[in-house]
Scaffold this motif. Structure first.
Motif, PDB file in Angstrom:
ATOM      1  N   GLU A 318       0.842  -1.200   0.000  1.00 38.05           N
ATOM      2  CA  GLU A 318       0.000   0.000   0.000  1.00 38.05           C
ATOM      3  C   GLU A 318       0.882   1.256   0.000  1.00 38.05           C
ATOM      4  OE1 GLU A 318      -3.862   0.741   2.603  1.00 38.05           O
ATOM      5  OE2 GLU A 318      -2.094   1.015   3.847  1.00 38.05           O
ATOM      6  N   HIS A 319       0.375   2.325  -0.621  1.00 33.33           N
ATOM      7  CA  HIS A 319       1.150   3.568  -0.585  1.00 33.33           C
ATOM      8  C   HIS A 319       1.272   4.030   0.876  1.00 33.33           C
ATOM      9  CE1 HIS A 319       2.579   7.634  -1.311  1.00 33.33           C
ATOM     10  NE2 HIS A 319       2.847   7.248  -2.561  1.00 33.33           N
ATOM     11  N   SER A 320       2.452   4.505   1.214  1.00 33.39           N
ATOM     12  CA  SER A 320       2.720   4.856   2.618  1.00 33.39           C
ATOM     13  C   SER A 320       1.798   5.966   3.135  1.00 33.39           C
ATOM     14  CB  SER A 320       4.176   5.287   2.773  1.00 33.39           C
ATOM     15  OG  SER A 320       4.435   6.422   1.967  1.00 33.39           O
ATOM     16  N   GLU A 321       1.417   6.886   2.258  1.00 35.81           N
ATOM     17  CA  GLU A 321       0.534   7.978   2.703  1.00 35.81           C
ATOM     18  C   GLU A 321      -0.823   7.425   3.122  1.00 35.81           C
ATOM     19  OE1 GLU A 321       1.458  10.859   3.394  1.00 35.81           O
ATOM     20  OE2 GLU A 321       2.830  11.724   1.927  1.00 35.81           O
ATOM     21  N   GLU A 322      -1.258   6.371   2.410  1.00 38.21           N
ATOM     22  CA  GLU A 322      -2.544   5.749   2.740  1.00 38.21           C
ATOM     23  C   GLU A 322      -2.452   5.066   4.112  1.00 38.21           C
ATOM     24  OE1 GLU A 322      -5.354   6.110   1.227  1.00 38.21           O
ATOM     25  OE2 GLU A 322      -6.458   4.704   2.507  1.00 38.21           O
ATOM     26  N   THR A 323      -1.362   4.370   4.329  1.00 39.03           N
ATOM     27  CA  THR A 323      -1.170   3.700   5.625  1.00 39.03           C
ATOM     28  C   THR A 323      -1.090   4.728   6.756  1.00 39.03           C
ATOM     29  OG1 THR A 323       0.134   2.025   4.456  1.00 39.03           O
ATOM     30  CG2 THR A 323       0.235   1.990   6.856  1.00 39.03           C
ATOM     31  N   ALA A 324      -0.318   5.802   6.506  1.00 41.89           N
ATOM     32  CA  ALA A 324      -0.176   6.846   7.535  1.00 41.89           C
ATOM     33  C   ALA A 324      -1.525   7.495   7.827  1.00 41.89           C
ATOM     34  CB  ALA A 324       0.836   7.893   7.078  1.00 41.89           C
ATOM     35  N   ARG A 326      -4.466   6.004   7.526  1.00 37.19           N
ATOM     36  CA  ARG A 326      -5.289   5.054   8.303  1.00 37.19           C
ATOM     37  C   ARG A 326      -4.800   4.989   9.755  1.00 37.19           C
ATOM     38  NH1 ARG A 326      -6.367  -0.450   6.516  1.00 37.19           N
ATOM     39  NH2 ARG A 326      -4.287  -0.688   5.600  1.00 37.19           N
ATOM     40  N   LEU A 327      -3.497   5.096   9.942  1.00 31.92           N
ATOM     41  CA  LEU A 327      -2.965   5.138  11.320  1.00 31.92           C
ATOM     42  C   LEU A 327      -3.466   6.386  12.041  1.00 31.92           C
ATOM     43  CD1 LEU A 327       0.703   3.950  10.668  1.00 31.92           C
ATOM     44  CD2 LEU A 327      -0.906   2.839  12.231  1.00 31.92           C
ATOM     45  N   SER A 328      -3.471   7.505  11.313  1.00 25.93           N
ATOM     46  CA  SER A 328      -3.935   8.764  11.908  1.00 25.93           C
ATOM     47  C   SER A 328      -5.400   8.661  12.320  1.00 25.93           C
ATOM     48  CB  SER A 328      -3.734   9.906  10.908  1.00 25.93           C
ATOM     49  OG  SER A 328      -4.205  11.109  11.437  1.00 25.93           O
ATOM     50  N   GLU A 329      -6.185   7.970  11.511  1.00 25.68           N
ATOM     51  CA  GLU A 329      -7.605   7.793  11.855  1.00 25.68           C
ATOM     52  C   GLU A 329      -7.783   6.995  13.149  1.00 25.68           C
ATOM     53  OE1 GLU A 329      -9.070   7.959   7.184  1.00 25.68           O
ATOM     54  OE2 GLU A 329      -9.018   6.024   8.241  1.00 25.68           O
ATOM     55  N   HIS A 330      -6.744   6.230  13.482  1.00 21.43           N
ATOM     56  CA  HIS A 330      -6.766   5.478  14.740  1.00 21.43           C
ATOM     57  C   HIS A 330      -5.974   6.200  15.836  1.00 21.43           C
ATOM     58  CE1 HIS A 330      -8.205   2.274  12.098  1.00 21.43           C
ATOM     59  NE2 HIS A 330      -8.652   1.671  13.198  1.00 21.43           N
ATOM     60  N   GLY A 331      -5.619   7.448  15.580  1.00 19.20           N
ATOM     61  CA  GLY A 331      -4.952   8.246  16.618  1.00 19.20           C
ATOM     62  C   GLY A 331      -3.448   8.062  16.704  1.00 19.20           C
ATOM     63  N   THR A 334       2.272   9.300  12.514  1.00 22.29           N
ATOM     64  CA  THR A 334       3.522   8.875  11.882  1.00 22.29           C
ATOM     65  C   THR A 334       3.699   9.758  10.652  1.00 22.29           C
ATOM     66  OG1 THR A 334       2.365   7.269  10.484  1.00 22.29           O
ATOM     67  CG2 THR A 334       3.251   6.450  12.599  1.00 22.29           C
ATOM     68  N   ARG A 335       4.694   9.489   9.836  1.00 21.30           N
ATOM     69  CA  ARG A 335       4.812  10.258   8.605  1.00 21.30           C
ATOM     70  C   ARG A 335       5.005   9.325   7.422  1.00 21.30           C
ATOM     71  NH1 ARG A 335       9.229  14.959   6.962  1.00 21.30           N
ATOM     72  NH2 ARG A 335       8.616  15.064   4.790  1.00 21.30           N
ATOM     73  N   GLY A 336       4.137   9.471   6.427  1.00 15.22           N
ATOM     74  CA  GLY A 336       4.285   8.721   5.186  1.00 15.22           C
ATOM     75  C   GLY A 336       5.004   9.559   4.157  1.00 15.22           C
ATOM     76  N   GLY A 337       5.178   8.981   2.953  1.00 12.19           N
ATOM     77  CA  GLY A 337       5.772   9.735   1.850  1.00 12.19           C
ATOM     78  C   GLY A 337       7.271   9.563   1.746  1.00 12.19           C
ATOM     79  N   PHE A 338       7.931  10.645   1.389  1.00 15.94           N
ATOM     80  CA  PHE A 338       9.347  10.545   1.019  1.00 15.94           C
ATOM     81  C   PHE A 338      10.282  11.334   1.948  1.00 15.94           C
ATOM     82  CE2 PHE A 338       6.611   9.921  -2.662  1.00 15.94           C
ATOM     83  CZ  PHE A 338       6.936   8.601  -2.978  1.00 15.94           C
ATOM     84  N   HIS A 339       9.728  11.970   2.938  1.00 14.42           N
ATOM     85  CA  HIS A 339      10.522  12.553   4.026  1.00 14.42           C
ATOM     86  C   HIS A 339      11.631  13.492   3.550  1.00 14.42           C
ATOM     87  CE1 HIS A 339       9.044   8.465   4.904  1.00 14.42           C
ATOM     88  NE2 HIS A 339       8.528   9.061   5.943  1.00 14.42           N
ATOM     89  N   CYS A 340      11.390  14.183   2.428  1.00 14.89           N
ATOM     90  CA  CYS A 340      12.381  15.136   1.879  1.00 14.89           C
ATOM     91  C   CYS A 340      13.712  14.453   1.589  1.00 14.89           C
ATOM     92  CB  CYS A 340      12.610  16.317   2.818  1.00 14.89           C
ATOM     93  SG  CYS A 340      11.123  17.234   3.213  1.00 14.89           S
ATOM     94  N   LEU A 378      -4.404  -4.591  13.351  1.00 15.25           N
ATOM     95  CA  LEU A 378      -5.795  -4.391  12.908  1.00 15.25           C
ATOM     96  C   LEU A 378      -5.813  -3.951  11.440  1.00 15.25           C
ATOM     97  CD1 LEU A 378      -8.694  -4.238  14.323  1.00 15.25           C
ATOM     98  CD2 LEU A 378      -8.321  -1.775  14.332  1.00 15.25           C
ATOM     99  N   LEU A 379      -4.972  -2.988  11.114  1.00 17.29           N
ATOM    100  CA  LEU A 379      -4.913  -2.499   9.730  1.00 17.29           C
ATOM    101  C   LEU A 379      -4.453  -3.607   8.790  1.00 17.29           C
ATOM    102  CD1 LEU A 379      -3.310   1.078   9.990  1.00 17.29           C
ATOM    103  CD2 LEU A 379      -5.687   0.417  10.150  1.00 17.29           C
ATOM    104  N   GLN A 380      -3.506  -4.383   9.256  1.00 20.92           N
ATOM    105  CA  GLN A 380      -2.988  -5.477   8.444  1.00 20.92           C
ATOM    106  C   GLN A 380      -4.077  -6.508   8.178  1.00 20.92           C
ATOM    107  OE1 GLN A 380       0.918  -8.200   8.865  1.00 20.92           O
ATOM    108  NE2 GLN A 380      -0.673  -8.645  10.332  1.00 20.92           N
TER     109      GLN A 380
END
Lengths: 384, 78
Positions: A318-324, A326-331, A334-340, A378-380
């Motif tokens: 899964e794209h990391s932004e999508e995972t991040a 979904r994690l955010s929706e659970h409180g 984290t940070r997804g993407g490419f981190h500069c 849970l997400l997994q």
């Protein structure tokens, strides 16, 4: 909220920062180093106190060698643009943040500065140094590299690289964005000519603060900005002494006073203790995540010698932004993407999905780790 | 008691200088350049007893603090 985005900026900050900001507003509202009245001198004393604290923390020769900046990127730019001239060559690593890559790339495009990218070998400092050695040219002026990757937590052997630079008539700039406050760093003992660090990460200061520590007083940097320093005012030329030479304009007094409170707190807790605690949590996370079939980790199990408490992963392609998200929706923060850090993601083959970065701070505990792992499971499971 | 000011390059030097001198048992105070010191432009000085001024300047210099001038309080030549 479970805050696991400490590599972006640490949260929460020590409660002492609130007191520092209040004191700034109540007692230190004057301009430091500009006037002679009592409040100006008292404010200057507070700024100096922070300068001393930074100097002591990083083993600088004297407090004058500490330059206050806006952030780590600002500190890095001061060195790169103040040092490098047409025809100079720089070596960077393949884990660099854009804070080093972009200014150097611009210097290459517009100012005739050349650069090479050396491969970092995770868990093998000698091999890493050898790769830097292969990049050395007669015109190599500087090795500019991160002390530890902001994405994958892989550390670089800064002292060894400083030695290599000096053996070849070059200098070393260490980007300590992720290590200042969690690693013991001594610029003189380690041979670091220039140390760049943010105030708002593991030094637990506020955003808008950064430092450049000059480890080598024999090198004079050209200035990026000139202006008022409160010294030599009748002279049309910028002062030739530190820190005034590189510190034009009023400094961020509130931030600097609060930064001292952050540094005092990490000194009280002990950097070795902070490092050990964060690493233990990172190892716990790693062991549990390595056992999850949908989780892909990109580094070896973190060790004190070779890693920082920073992990990157992807979940089932899964794209990391999508995972991040979904994690955010659970409180969970984290940070997804490419981190500069395009070079780091290219190295790891993650330029399509990016990675989810989990980065620990001194206020994280085992409960945060357990809750995060429960949510990740849970997400997994929802992906199957 | 006669006082002198030791003119230094910056507020940072003045802060470190004051601390150093206090550690050496010399009472030192930071003040803004005024009077004759104003010829050096805006800046700061460290005020000490005149009898201790030369020793104080030597201490500062030995710690890498550049001494610009030593002036009696109230102006005049050093």
């Amino acid at each position: 909220m479970i805050y696991l985005d400490n590599a972006a900026t640490t949260y929460p900050k020590p409660p002492q920062l609130l007191r520092a900001f209040t004191e700034y507003l109540n007692f230190y509202g004057a301009n430091p180093g500009r006037s002679g009245h009592t409040m100006s001198l008292e404010t200057a004393k507070q700024v100096y106190k922070t300068r001393e604290a930074v100097s002591e923390l990083f083993g600088a020769k004297s407090p004058e060698d500490v330059i206050f900046t806006q952030n780590c990127t600002h500190s890095i730019n001061l060195v790169l643009k103040g040092l490098l001239k047409w025809g100079d060559h720089v070596i960077i690593s393949d884990l660099e943040h854009n804070s080093i890559l972009r200014p150097i790339h611009k210097l290459w495009l517009q100012n005739g500065v050349q650069y090479s990218v050396a491969e970092v070998v995770e868990g093998d400092y000698d091999a890493t140094v050898e790769n830097f050695q292969k990049c050395i040219r007669p015109n190599t002026k500087l090795i500019a590299c991160t002390h530890g990757s902001n994405v994958f937590g892989i550390k670089l052997p800064i002292a060894q690289l400083a030695k290599l630079a000096h053996q070849n008539g070059a200098l070393l700039l260490a980007d300590c964005a992720q290590t200042a406050g969690v690693e013991d760093i001594d610029v003189l003992k380690m041979g670091i000519d220039f140390l760049a660090a943010p105030g708002h990460k593991s030094l637990y200061g506020p955003t808008g603060t950064g430092v450049l520590v000059i480890g080598n007083e024999d090198v004079t940097l050209d200035t990026l900005t000139e202006g008022g320093t409160g010294s030599n005012s009748l002279n049309y030329e910028q002062p030739d002494f530190l820190p005034d030479q590189l510190e034009s304009g009023t400094v961020n007094t509130a931030g600097i006073i609060a930064l001292e409170a952050g540094i005092a707190d990490i000194k009280r807790k002990g950097i070795a203790n902070i490092c050990a605690q964060e690493l233990l949590l990172a190892q716990t996370l790693y062991d549990a995540m390595a056992a999850m079939p949908q989780v892909k980790l990109y580094t070896k199990r973190p060790t004190e010698h070779y890693h920082l408490p920073v992990l990157s992963f992807t979940l089932g392609g899964e794209h990391s932004e999508e995972t991040a998200k979904r994690l955010s929706e659970h409180g969970v923060a984290t940070r997804g993407g490419f981190h500069c850090s395009p070079l780091a993601h290219k190295k790891m083959g993650t330029t399509e999905t990016g990675t989810v970065r989990v980065s620990l701070g001194m206020y994280n505990g085992i409960e945060d780790v357990r809750k995060f792992l429960t949510i990740l499971k849970l997400l997994q499971n929802h992906m199957v | 008691m006669e006082k002198s000011i030791i003119v230094v390059k910056s507020i940072t030097y003045a802060m470190r200088g004051q601390q150093l001198l206090n550690n050496y048992g010399i009472s030192a105070y930071i003040e803004r350049n005024t009077g004759a010191a104003s010829k050096y432009g805006c800046g700061y000085s460290v005020r000490v007893k005149t009898s201790e001024a030369n020793r104080a300047a030597e201490i500062l210099t030995s710690y890498g603090i550049r001494v610009v001038d030593i002036l009696p309080v109230g102006g005049g030549k050093s």
